[in-house]
Design an enzyme around this catalytic site. Structure first.
Site, PDB file in Angstrom:
ATOM      1  N   ASP A 127      -0.550   3.377 -11.664  1.00  0.00           N
ATOM      2  CA  ASP A 127       0.126   3.968 -12.825  1.00  0.00           C
ATOM      3  C   ASP A 127       1.650   3.935 -12.671  1.00  0.00           C
ATOM      4  OD1 ASP A 127       0.380   5.919 -10.834  1.00  0.00           O
ATOM      5  OD2 ASP A 127      -0.423   7.563 -12.045  1.00  0.00           O
ATOM      6  N   LYS A 155       4.608  -4.122  -7.791  1.00  0.00           N
ATOM      7  CA  LYS A 155       3.265  -4.065  -8.376  1.00  0.00           C
ATOM      8  C   LYS A 155       3.298  -4.530  -9.840  1.00  0.00           C
ATOM      9  CE  LYS A 155      -0.088  -2.661  -6.755  1.00  0.00           C
ATOM     10  NZ  LYS A 155      -1.162  -3.320  -5.940  1.00  0.00           N
TER      11      LYS A 155
HETATM   12  P1  NAD Z   1      -2.997   0.952   2.276  1.00  0.00           P
HETATM   13  O1  NAD Z   1      -1.550   0.817   2.602  1.00  0.00           O
HETATM   14  O2  NAD Z   1      -3.779   2.084   2.868  1.00  0.00           O
HETATM   15  O3  NAD Z   1      -3.763  -0.388   2.654  1.00  0.00           O
HETATM   16  C1  NAD Z   1      -3.251  -1.662   2.377  1.00  0.00           C
HETATM   17  C2  NAD Z   1      -4.068  -2.683   3.161  1.00  0.00           C
HETATM   18  O4  NAD Z   1      -3.565  -3.989   2.843  1.00  0.00           O
HETATM   19  C3  NAD Z   1      -3.939  -2.530   4.685  1.00  0.00           C
HETATM   20  O5  NAD Z   1      -5.207  -2.630   5.293  1.00  0.00           O
HETATM   21  C4  NAD Z   1      -3.041  -3.686   5.089  1.00  0.00           C
HETATM   22  O6  NAD Z   1      -3.293  -4.156   6.404  1.00  0.00           O
HETATM   23  C5  NAD Z   1      -3.410  -4.730   4.042  1.00  0.00           C
HETATM   24  N1  NAD Z   1      -2.339  -5.735   3.824  1.00  0.00           N
HETATM   25  C6  NAD Z   1      -1.007  -5.494   3.635  1.00  0.00           C
HETATM   26  N2  NAD Z   1      -0.353  -6.661   3.478  1.00  0.00           N
HETATM   27  C7  NAD Z   1      -1.285  -7.649   3.551  1.00  0.00           C
HETATM   28  C8  NAD Z   1      -1.223  -9.065   3.440  1.00  0.00           C
HETATM   29  N3  NAD Z   1      -0.053  -9.700   3.241  1.00  0.00           N
HETATM   30  N4  NAD Z   1      -2.366  -9.765   3.549  1.00  0.00           N
HETATM   31  C9  NAD Z   1      -3.552  -9.144   3.774  1.00  0.00           C
HETATM   32  N5  NAD Z   1      -3.672  -7.805   3.904  1.00  0.00           N
HETATM   33  C10 NAD Z   1      -2.547  -7.065   3.776  1.00  0.00           C
HETATM   34  O7  NAD Z   1      -3.067   1.006   0.683  1.00  0.00           O
HETATM   35  P2  NAD Z   1      -4.076   1.799  -0.273  1.00  0.00           P
HETATM   36  O8  NAD Z   1      -3.534   3.141  -0.525  1.00  0.00           O
HETATM   37  O9  NAD Z   1      -5.456   1.614   0.231  1.00  0.00           O
HETATM   38  O10 NAD Z   1      -3.877   0.962  -1.624  1.00  0.00           O
HETATM   39  C11 NAD Z   1      -4.698  -0.184  -1.892  1.00  0.00           C
HETATM   40  C12 NAD Z   1      -4.274  -0.775  -3.225  1.00  0.00           C
HETATM   41  O11 NAD Z   1      -4.416   0.202  -4.262  1.00  0.00           O
HETATM   42  C13 NAD Z   1      -2.804  -1.215  -3.270  1.00  0.00           C
HETATM   43  O12 NAD Z   1      -2.744  -2.410  -4.006  1.00  0.00           O
HETATM   44  C14 NAD Z   1      -2.098  -0.090  -4.016  1.00  0.00           C
HETATM   45  O13 NAD Z   1      -0.969  -0.568  -4.690  1.00  0.00           O
HETATM   46  C15 NAD Z   1      -3.187   0.346  -4.976  1.00  0.00           C
HETATM   47  N6  NAD Z   1      -3.131   1.754  -5.412  1.00  0.00           N
HETATM   48  C16 NAD Z   1      -3.034   2.764  -4.492  1.00  0.00           C
HETATM   49  C17 NAD Z   1      -3.054   4.089  -4.930  1.00  0.00           C
HETATM   50  C18 NAD Z   1      -2.969   5.233  -3.949  1.00  0.00           C
HETATM   51  O14 NAD Z   1      -2.882   6.393  -4.380  1.00  0.00           O
HETATM   52  N7  NAD Z   1      -3.011   5.004  -2.638  1.00  0.00           N
HETATM   53  C19 NAD Z   1      -3.161   4.374  -6.299  1.00  0.00           C
HETATM   54  C20 NAD Z   1      -3.238   3.299  -7.216  1.00  0.00           C
HETATM   55  C21 NAD Z   1      -3.244   1.996  -6.748  1.00  0.00           C
HETATM   56  O1  DAU Z   2       0.481   6.882  -8.493  1.00  0.00           O
HETATM   57  C1  DAU Z   2      -0.162   5.964  -7.661  1.00  0.00           C
HETATM   58  C2  DAU Z   2       0.643   5.770  -6.397  1.00  0.00           C
HETATM   59  O2  DAU Z   2       0.503   6.961  -5.629  1.00  0.00           O
HETATM   60  C3  DAU Z   2       0.211   4.564  -5.595  1.00  0.00           C
HETATM   61  O3  DAU Z   2       0.462   3.400  -6.335  1.00  0.00           O
HETATM   62  C4  DAU Z   2       0.959   4.492  -4.256  1.00  0.00           C
HETATM   63  O4  DAU Z   2       0.456   3.427  -3.476  1.00  0.00           O
HETATM   64  C5  DAU Z   2       0.745   5.798  -3.515  1.00  0.00           C
HETATM   65  O5  DAU Z   2       1.496   5.796  -2.315  1.00  0.00           O
HETATM   66  C6  DAU Z   2       1.150   6.988  -4.384  1.00  0.00           C
HETATM   67  O6  DAU Z   2       2.594   7.045  -4.575  1.00  0.00           O
HETATM   68  P1  DAU Z   2       3.405   8.443  -4.532  1.00  0.00           P
HETATM   69  O7  DAU Z   2       4.800   8.163  -4.208  1.00  0.00           O
HETATM   70  O8  DAU Z   2       3.097   9.246  -5.744  1.00  0.00           O
HETATM   71  O9  DAU Z   2       2.613   9.145  -3.289  1.00  0.00           O
HETATM   72  P2  DAU Z   2       3.143   9.958  -2.026  1.00  0.00           P
HETATM   73  O10 DAU Z   2       1.917  10.504  -1.346  1.00  0.00           O
HETATM   74  O11 DAU Z   2       4.105   9.204  -1.208  1.00  0.00           O
HETATM   75  O12 DAU Z   2       3.917  11.181  -2.708  1.00  0.00           O
HETATM   76  C7  DAU Z   2       3.275  12.059  -3.622  1.00  0.00           C
HETATM   77  C8  DAU Z   2       4.320  13.063  -4.100  1.00  0.00           C
HETATM   78  O13 DAU Z   2       4.669  13.921  -3.009  1.00  0.00           O
HETATM   79  C9  DAU Z   2       5.626  12.444  -4.554  1.00  0.00           C
HETATM   80  O14 DAU Z   2       6.150  13.199  -5.638  1.00  0.00           O
HETATM   81  C10 DAU Z   2       6.554  12.572  -3.348  1.00  0.00           C
HETATM   82  C11 DAU Z   2       6.071  13.851  -2.713  1.00  0.00           C
HETATM   83  N1  DAU Z   2       6.214  13.930  -1.239  1.00  0.00           N
HETATM   84  C12 DAU Z   2       5.693  12.939  -0.489  1.00  0.00           C
HETATM   85  C13 DAU Z   2       5.790  12.975   0.894  1.00  0.00           C
HETATM   86  C14 DAU Z   2       5.222  11.851   1.727  1.00  0.00           C
HETATM   87  C15 DAU Z   2       6.847  15.042  -0.655  1.00  0.00           C
HETATM   88  O15 DAU Z   2       7.300  15.973  -1.344  1.00  0.00           O
HETATM   89  N2  DAU Z   2       6.930  15.076   0.702  1.00  0.00           N
HETATM   90  C16 DAU Z   2       6.450  14.080   1.510  1.00  0.00           C
HETATM   91  O16 DAU Z   2       6.593  14.167   2.757  1.00  0.00           O
END
Ligand code: NAD
Ligand code: DAU
Length: 337
Positions: A127, A155
């Protein structure tokens, strides 16, 4: 049989996806291609490593030769691209690897998928590509893209490349754009696992800015059920927002975690804000609900307790990570910013 190339399957969401699919489906053969960056961890996949429908390959999505080999060898007909650099704060410290993996890596994967005529290319997006909301309103699939961080702009670039392959070559692509995930196996740099682990150690919990930024939280299994549905039934060239309508301010979440753990709010520490910090995300997921029949099953108040319990019960998983040099180095760089 679906022969699925899952990229980034050793990370948080990808490993939860593979574990879930191989538990619930016997018509999926999964090749997990992961570079094993700091965020990739094969421990996450212990329960499937001997499954005959699963193969792990260490490698980079930017390696076209390797991709061609894997598509041919395993007769890949579906691709799910989870692989990415995923942490906003890291993208602010240094953006190159974000554009390399998230934009160029996705483009290389699209080219290989086109060459091998896959039945579906599913791009796992976020998002964050929509930018930031004010106090009201929701992101819909027609909200203009307006990404604010190097992470979210990379992204958005990947999303544009993905849609262009549908428009130009007719590649059957679908994109999911999900809100903030939480659950087991999340790397302890993200808000929820970081706060749980710090609280368990009686370390300070750093809240950026005024703590009033809002995120729309979804349990990782609900996200992965949406990915599964979008892979199978998503329209070609279509985008689906995925969210559970569970908006919370950061300070509310942190106080809730402290309450679940029976710890004092004195651990909270307000710190310098994240540069360019998006104020609010909130998702309208009516399209995927109406068109694909998806709906979230986990309520935040229950699933956050499950998540805290998981971190309490799996210390060995995160103790190895937080004692590693890499995380310490990152924390040092981050404090200098
Ligand atoms: P993560 O960082 O936990 O995992 C990413 C994985 O990708 C790792 O295992 C890493 O080794 C692998 N990777 C990185 N670069 C690579 C490359 N060049 N080739 C092959 N593998 C590679 O991330 P996540 O939180 O599991 O997110 C997964 C996907 O979902 C991402 O595309 C992220 O943008 C998307 N996403 C995450 C969230 C969230 O809240 N975490 C929300 C919405 C979308
Ligand atoms: O919205 C989806 C996204 O959510 C994904 O695409 C990303 O991969 C994922 O990392 C996440 O991004 P955010 O930046 O929202 O997540 P994060 O957990 O880093 O932070 C969540 C919120 O908390 C943000 O407002 C920043 C705040 N934060 C984060 C950390 C790590 C703090 O206040 N203190 C902290 O130490």
């Amino acid at each position: 049989m679906k022969k699925v190339l899952v990229t980034g399957g050793a990370g948080f969401i990808g490993s939860n996806f593979i574990n879930h699919i191989l538990k619930t489906r016997d018509d999926y053969f999964i090749v997990n291609l992961d570079k094993l960056t700091y965020a990739g961890n094969l421990e996450n996949l212990k329960e499937v490593e001997d499954n005959p429908n699963y193969v792990f390959v260490k490698g980079d999505i930017i390696n076209r030769e390797l991709l061609d080999y894997l598509f041919d060898k395993y007769e890949i007909n579906h691709v799910i691209n989870f692989a990415a650099e995923s942490h906003v704060d890291r993208s602010i410290l240094g953006s190159e690897v974000f554009y390399r993996t998230n934009v160029v890596g996705t483009a290389v994967l699209l080219e290989a998928s086109r060459n091998h005529n896959v039945d579906k290319f599913l791009q796992v997006s976020t998002d964050e590509v929509y930018g930031s909301l004010g106090a009201t309103g929701l992101f819909t699939e027609t909200t203009p893209l307006s990404p604010n961080s190097p992470y979210s702009s990379s992204k958005a670039g990947a999303d544009m490349a993905t849609l262009s392959f549908n428009h130009t070559y007719g590649l059957p692509v679908t994109i999911t754009r999900c809100s903030n995930n939480y659950g087991p196996l999340q790397f302890p740099e993200k808000l929820i696992p970081l706060m749980i682990i710090n609280a368990l150690h009686n370390k300070k919990l750093p809240i950026y800015g005024d703590g009033m930024n809002v995120r729309d939280w979804i349990y990782v299994i609900d996200h992965n059920r949406a990915v599964e549905l979008a892979l199978e039934n998503g329209g070609d060239g279509e985008v689906y927002n995925v969210g559970a309508s569970q908006e919370m301010t950061n300070i509310e979440i942190v106080k809730l975690i402290l309450q679940i753990l029976g710890k004092s709010e004195d651990l909270i520490e307000y710190v310098k804000d994240r540069p360019g910090h998006d104020r609010r995300y909130a998702i309208d997921s009516s399209k995927i609900q109406n068109e694909l029949g998806w709906k979230p099953e986990f309520r935040f108040e229950d699933a956050i307790v499950k998540t805290v319990e998981w971190y309490k019960g799996n210390r060995s998983w995160w103790e190895g990570i937080i004692s590693g040099d890499y995380l310490k180095y990152y924390e040092k760089q981050y404090k200098k910013r």
